[in-house]
Enzyme design. Structure first.
Site, PDB file in Angstrom:
ATOM      1  N   PHE A 271       0.831  -1.206   0.000  1.00  0.00           N
ATOM      2  CA  PHE A 271       0.000   0.000   0.000  1.00  0.00           C
ATOM      3  C   PHE A 271       0.869   1.261   0.000  1.00  0.00           C
ATOM      4  CE2 PHE A 271      -2.889  -3.222   1.615  1.00  0.00           C
ATOM      5  CZ  PHE A 271      -3.980  -3.003   0.807  1.00  0.00           C
TER       6      PHE A 271
ATOM      7  N   HIS B   4      -1.210  -2.377   7.338  1.00  0.00           N
ATOM      8  CA  HIS B   4      -1.694  -1.161   6.659  1.00  0.00           C
ATOM      9  C   HIS B   4      -3.173  -1.395   6.361  1.00  0.00           C
ATOM     10  CE1 HIS B   4      -0.506   2.373   3.840  1.00  0.00           C
ATOM     11  NE2 HIS B   4      -1.821   2.369   4.003  1.00  0.00           N
ATOM     12  N   VAL B   5      -4.028  -0.821   7.196  1.00  0.00           N
ATOM     13  CA  VAL B   5      -5.464  -1.121   7.113  1.00  0.00           C
ATOM     14  C   VAL B   5      -6.033  -0.682   5.759  1.00  0.00           C
ATOM     15  CG1 VAL B   5      -5.925  -1.088   9.598  1.00  0.00           C
ATOM     16  CG2 VAL B   5      -6.065   1.049   8.275  1.00  0.00           C
ATOM     17  N   HIS B   6      -7.055  -1.402   5.297  1.00  0.00           N
ATOM     18  CA  HIS B   6      -7.682  -1.072   4.016  1.00  0.00           C
ATOM     19  C   HIS B   6      -9.098  -1.633   3.981  1.00  0.00           C
ATOM     20  CE1 HIS B   6      -5.364  -4.833   3.730  1.00  0.00           C
ATOM     21  NE2 HIS B   6      -6.339  -5.275   2.957  1.00  0.00           N
ATOM     22  N   LEU B   7      -9.949  -0.929   3.256  1.00  0.00           N
ATOM     23  CA  LEU B   7     -11.353  -1.310   3.122  1.00  0.00           C
ATOM     24  C   LEU B   7     -11.563  -2.010   1.779  1.00  0.00           C
ATOM     25  CD1 LEU B   7     -14.412  -1.120   3.877  1.00  0.00           C
ATOM     26  CD2 LEU B   7     -14.398   1.176   2.885  1.00  0.00           C
TER      27      LEU B   7
END
Ligand SMILES: [Zn+2]
Length: 161
Positions: free
Chosen positions: A24, A118-121
């Site tokens: 990311f 690494h957060v993600h939607l």
């Protein structure tokens, strides 16, 4: 509930830990949208195609900052990610006319996250019978070309500026 069948995801989950750096962050910093499959960039967050999709047009919305904790998203980032998810749905609707969507955050490896720091939607378009749809794309050689075309079509649907 039927599981979507996406055999290449297994390889992805198995190799995610071995990759150097964060995909990311690499995409956020890259100048080549095509190579990184970036569909749209906002000031605090961006949209990219999942290289290992559950369905055609599977998008990811991520903050630019390298954040592993969901609670560490600040208000501006949270709002921008929400708005980008809305725009992703609109772009998918115009491009692929899916019949529904799954939106979700996979937090932690056990919950299915391939990248945990690494957060993600996820924005996953759905069609009736799409649990049988993916074998059509199961030839991994077909996927890169398919992704490049999807990226180009979706990027056009995001208004610039
Ligand atoms: Zn990162």
């Amino acid at each position: 509930m039927k599981q979507l069948w996406a055999p290449w995801r297994l390889e992805y989950v198995e190799t995610a830990d071995e990759e150097n750096g964060c995909l990311f962050c690499a995409a956020a910093e890259a100048e080549d949208d095509e190579e990184r499959l970036v569909v749209h960039r906002g000031p605090r967050a961006f949209v990219l195609l999942n290289k290992f999709p559950y369905t055609s047009g599977h998008l990811l919305v991520a903050p630019r900052r390298h954040i592993g904790e969901f609670a560490d998203l600040d208000d501006d980032e949270a709002l921008e990610i929400h708005r980008l998810a809305e725009r992703s749905i609109a772009a998918l609707a115009e491009t692929y006319a899916p019949q529904g969507y799954n939106l979700g955050w996979n937090l932690g490896r056990i919950a299915g996250a391939g990248v945990v720091d690494h957060v993600h939607l996820h924005v996953v378009p759905r069609w009736a019978g799409d649990t049988n749809f993916m074998p059509v794309l199961a030839d991994v050689k077909v996927i890169p070309e398919h992704l490049a075309e999807s990226r180009r079509r979706l990027a056009e649907r995001f208004p610039t500026g």
